[in-house]
Design a protein around this motif. Structure first.
Motif, PDB file in Angstrom:
ATOM      1  N   THR A  69       0.853  -1.191   0.000  1.00  0.00           N
ATOM      2  CA  THR A  69       0.000   0.000   0.000  1.00  0.00           C
ATOM      3  C   THR A  69       0.884   1.235   0.000  1.00  0.00           C
ATOM      4  O   THR A  69       2.000   1.205   0.537  1.00  0.00           O
ATOM      5  CB  THR A  69      -0.934   0.041   1.226  1.00  0.00           C
ATOM      6  OG1 THR A  69      -0.151   0.202   2.417  1.00  0.00           O
ATOM      7  CG2 THR A  69      -1.781  -1.214   1.328  1.00  0.00           C
ATOM      8  N   LEU A 103      -3.306   3.814  -2.607  1.00  0.00           N
ATOM      9  CA  LEU A 103      -3.204   2.908  -3.742  1.00  0.00           C
ATOM     10  C   LEU A 103      -2.777   1.560  -3.188  1.00  0.00           C
ATOM     11  O   LEU A 103      -1.784   1.468  -2.456  1.00  0.00           O
ATOM     12  CB  LEU A 103      -2.197   3.416  -4.763  1.00  0.00           C
ATOM     13  CG  LEU A 103      -2.578   4.673  -5.543  1.00  0.00           C
ATOM     14  CD1 LEU A 103      -1.454   5.062  -6.489  1.00  0.00           C
ATOM     15  CD2 LEU A 103      -3.879   4.459  -6.320  1.00  0.00           C
ATOM     16  N   GLU A 108      -1.785  -2.426  -3.956  1.00  0.00           N
ATOM     17  CA  GLU A 108      -1.382  -3.476  -4.892  1.00  0.00           C
ATOM     18  C   GLU A 108      -1.898  -4.808  -4.361  1.00  0.00           C
ATOM     19  O   GLU A 108      -1.625  -5.181  -3.216  1.00  0.00           O
ATOM     20  CB  GLU A 108       0.144  -3.521  -5.024  1.00  0.00           C
ATOM     21  CG  GLU A 108       0.767  -2.267  -5.607  1.00  0.00           C
ATOM     22  CD  GLU A 108       0.642  -2.199  -7.115  1.00  0.00           C
ATOM     23  OE1 GLU A 108       0.233  -3.215  -7.733  1.00  0.00           O
ATOM     24  OE2 GLU A 108       0.938  -1.130  -7.676  1.00  0.00           O
ATOM     25  N   ARG A 125      -2.412  -9.717 -10.698  1.00  0.00           N
ATOM     26  CA  ARG A 125      -1.979  -8.521  -9.967  1.00  0.00           C
ATOM     27  C   ARG A 125      -2.729  -7.305 -10.480  1.00  0.00           C
ATOM     28  O   ARG A 125      -2.857  -7.108 -11.695  1.00  0.00           O
ATOM     29  CB  ARG A 125      -0.469  -8.323 -10.146  1.00  0.00           C
ATOM     30  CG  ARG A 125       0.096  -7.163  -9.303  1.00  0.00           C
ATOM     31  CD  ARG A 125       1.611  -7.158  -9.352  1.00  0.00           C
ATOM     32  NE  ARG A 125       2.133  -6.711 -10.621  1.00  0.00           N
ATOM     33  CZ  ARG A 125       2.373  -5.443 -10.945  1.00  0.00           C
ATOM     34  NH1 ARG A 125       2.103  -4.476 -10.077  1.00  0.00           N
ATOM     35  NH2 ARG A 125       2.870  -5.129 -12.125  1.00  0.00           N
ATOM     36  N   THR A 174      -4.112  -2.994  -9.196  1.00  0.00           N
ATOM     37  CA  THR A 174      -4.052  -1.870  -8.261  1.00  0.00           C
ATOM     38  C   THR A 174      -5.450  -1.295  -8.089  1.00  0.00           C
ATOM     39  O   THR A 174      -6.182  -1.146  -9.072  1.00  0.00           O
ATOM     40  CB  THR A 174      -3.120  -0.770  -8.786  1.00  0.00           C
ATOM     41  OG1 THR A 174      -1.828  -1.330  -9.055  1.00  0.00           O
ATOM     42  CG2 THR A 174      -2.959   0.344  -7.752  1.00  0.00           C
ATOM     43  N   THR A 175      -5.814  -0.990  -6.841  1.00  0.00           N
ATOM     44  CA  THR A 175      -7.088  -0.305  -6.598  1.00  0.00           C
ATOM     45  C   THR A 175      -6.830   1.022  -5.901  1.00  0.00           C
ATOM     46  O   THR A 175      -5.822   1.211  -5.223  1.00  0.00           O
ATOM     47  CB  THR A 175      -8.048  -1.141  -5.733  1.00  0.00           C
ATOM     48  OG1 THR A 175      -7.484  -1.322  -4.421  1.00  0.00           O
ATOM     49  CG2 THR A 175      -8.315  -2.484  -6.367  1.00  0.00           C
ATOM     50  N   TYR A 176      -7.792   1.914  -6.084  1.00  0.00           N
ATOM     51  CA  TYR A 176      -7.759   3.241  -5.471  1.00  0.00           C
ATOM     52  C   TYR A 176      -8.792   3.247  -4.351  1.00  0.00           C
ATOM     53  O   TYR A 176      -9.992   3.083  -4.611  1.00  0.00           O
ATOM     54  CB  TYR A 176      -8.090   4.289  -6.525  1.00  0.00           C
ATOM     55  CG  TYR A 176      -8.248   5.694  -6.005  1.00  0.00           C
ATOM     56  CD1 TYR A 176      -7.179   6.364  -5.420  1.00  0.00           C
ATOM     57  CD2 TYR A 176      -9.471   6.363  -6.113  1.00  0.00           C
ATOM     58  CE1 TYR A 176      -7.330   7.658  -4.953  1.00  0.00           C
ATOM     59  CE2 TYR A 176      -9.622   7.657  -5.655  1.00  0.00           C
ATOM     60  CZ  TYR A 176      -8.539   8.297  -5.068  1.00  0.00           C
ATOM     61  OH  TYR A 176      -8.681   9.577  -4.601  1.00  0.00           O
ATOM     62  N   MET A 229       5.233  -8.427  -7.324  1.00  0.00           N
ATOM     63  CA  MET A 229       5.029  -7.090  -7.871  1.00  0.00           C
ATOM     64  C   MET A 229       5.947  -6.807  -9.046  1.00  0.00           C
ATOM     65  O   MET A 229       5.570  -6.111 -10.001  1.00  0.00           O
ATOM     66  CB  MET A 229       5.230  -6.048  -6.777  1.00  0.00           C
ATOM     67  CG  MET A 229       4.123  -6.031  -5.731  1.00  0.00           C
ATOM     68  SD  MET A 229       4.388  -4.790  -4.458  1.00  0.00           S
ATOM     69  CE  MET A 229       4.385  -3.282  -5.430  1.00  0.00           C
ATOM     70  N   ARG A 283       0.200  -7.047 -15.018  1.00  0.00           N
ATOM     71  CA  ARG A 283      -1.111  -6.749 -14.452  1.00  0.00           C
ATOM     72  C   ARG A 283      -2.221  -7.463 -15.227  1.00  0.00           C
ATOM     73  O   ARG A 283      -2.130  -7.665 -16.431  1.00  0.00           O
ATOM     74  CB  ARG A 283      -1.360  -5.235 -14.479  1.00  0.00           C
ATOM     75  CG  ARG A 283      -0.399  -4.447 -13.591  1.00  0.00           C
ATOM     76  CD  ARG A 283      -0.705  -2.956 -13.648  1.00  0.00           C
ATOM     77  NE  ARG A 283       0.295  -2.193 -12.914  1.00  0.00           N
ATOM     78  CZ  ARG A 283       0.272  -1.987 -11.596  1.00  0.00           C
ATOM     79  NH1 ARG A 283      -0.719  -2.507 -10.882  1.00  0.00           N
ATOM     80  NH2 ARG A 283       1.213  -1.283 -11.000  1.00  0.00           N
TER      81      ARG A 283
END
Length: 235
Positions: free
Chosen positions: A9, A18, A20, A28, A30-32, A94, A99
């Protein structure tokens, strides 16, 4: 709903995060998380590293928001060297995974290794070697650790071999990375390595195979590992 683990994070703007994720169904991503750092607001993200969660993804485009985040398994409490290895596995994911490419088999392998790290008398070298080997396979660059590529013979733990990344394990001398047969067997069969030199050879071999896929930047988790008391493991 999909199962997921938090990999990392980082703050975003004044109050948001954000995040991961490594998800079972989407790989994989990413969220907001809007307002996740607001004072007095209980964040569903921060305390949940190394815990399997289930969540719903909402929003359009690549950047979505995770909602309905709930535990889907026990929280693995990692300390010391176990924590360093857990962070190393996260860094590998990561760096290496693209992604939005599902990797359900690797997801379950990762979950299994976290459970091992939370146990007693952990062989950290076996955990790391097994995960690095399986990650290479997920990336499509895995090799047959049981047979030689040039002669199709079983690996002899008493023999010496050469490993060429684009060919595999070779019996003919001169091409690739020299490696002892007992080290190859240990990687293939998740065996412990009692000799420090063998452990270093296995470490260097796997890291050299992963290097083209994870980049050359230092791993932060290795600094954490070096800061912990070492039991002579040499990993």
């Amino acid at each position: 709903m999909t199962r997921a683990f938090v990999l990392h994070t980082r703050p975003w703007r004044d109050t948001s995060l954000l995040v991961e994720w490594f998800t079972e169904d989407f790989g994989r991503l990413t969220t907001y998380q809007r307002g996740a750092r607001t004072r007095g607001k209980k964040s569903p993200i921060r305390p949940m590293a190394f815990q399997c969660l289930q969540m719903m993804l909402v929003g359009r485009g690549d950047m979505k928001t995770a909602t309905q985040i709930e535990p889907a398994g026990y929280a693995h409490i990692l300390h010391g060297q176990s924590l360093a290895v857990g962070f190393y596995l996260n860094e590998l994911l990561m760096r290496a995974l693209h992604r939005h490419e599902p990797a359900p088999v690797l997801f379950n392998i990762y979950a299994q290794h976290l459970a091992e790290l939370a146990g007693q008398a952990v062989d950290f070298g076996m955990v790391v070697r097994g995960f690095e080997r399986d990650l290479l396979a997920e990336l499509g660059v895995g090799i047959d650790w049981q047979l030689t590529a040039d002669t199709q013979e079983s690996i002899d733990p008493q023999a010496m071999y050469w490993l060429a990344p684009e060919e595999g394990i070779l019996q003919q001398r001169g091409r690739g990375y020299p490696v002892a047969g007992n080290v190859l067997k240990a990687i293939a069969e998740n065996q412990a390595l009692g000799d420090a030199a063998d452990r270093r050879q296995a470490r260097d071999l796997l890291q050299s195979l992963l290097a083209p896929h994870v980049g050359s930047a230092p791993f932060h988790s290795r600094a954490l590992w070096r800061s912990q008391p070492q039991p002579g493991e040499g990993e």
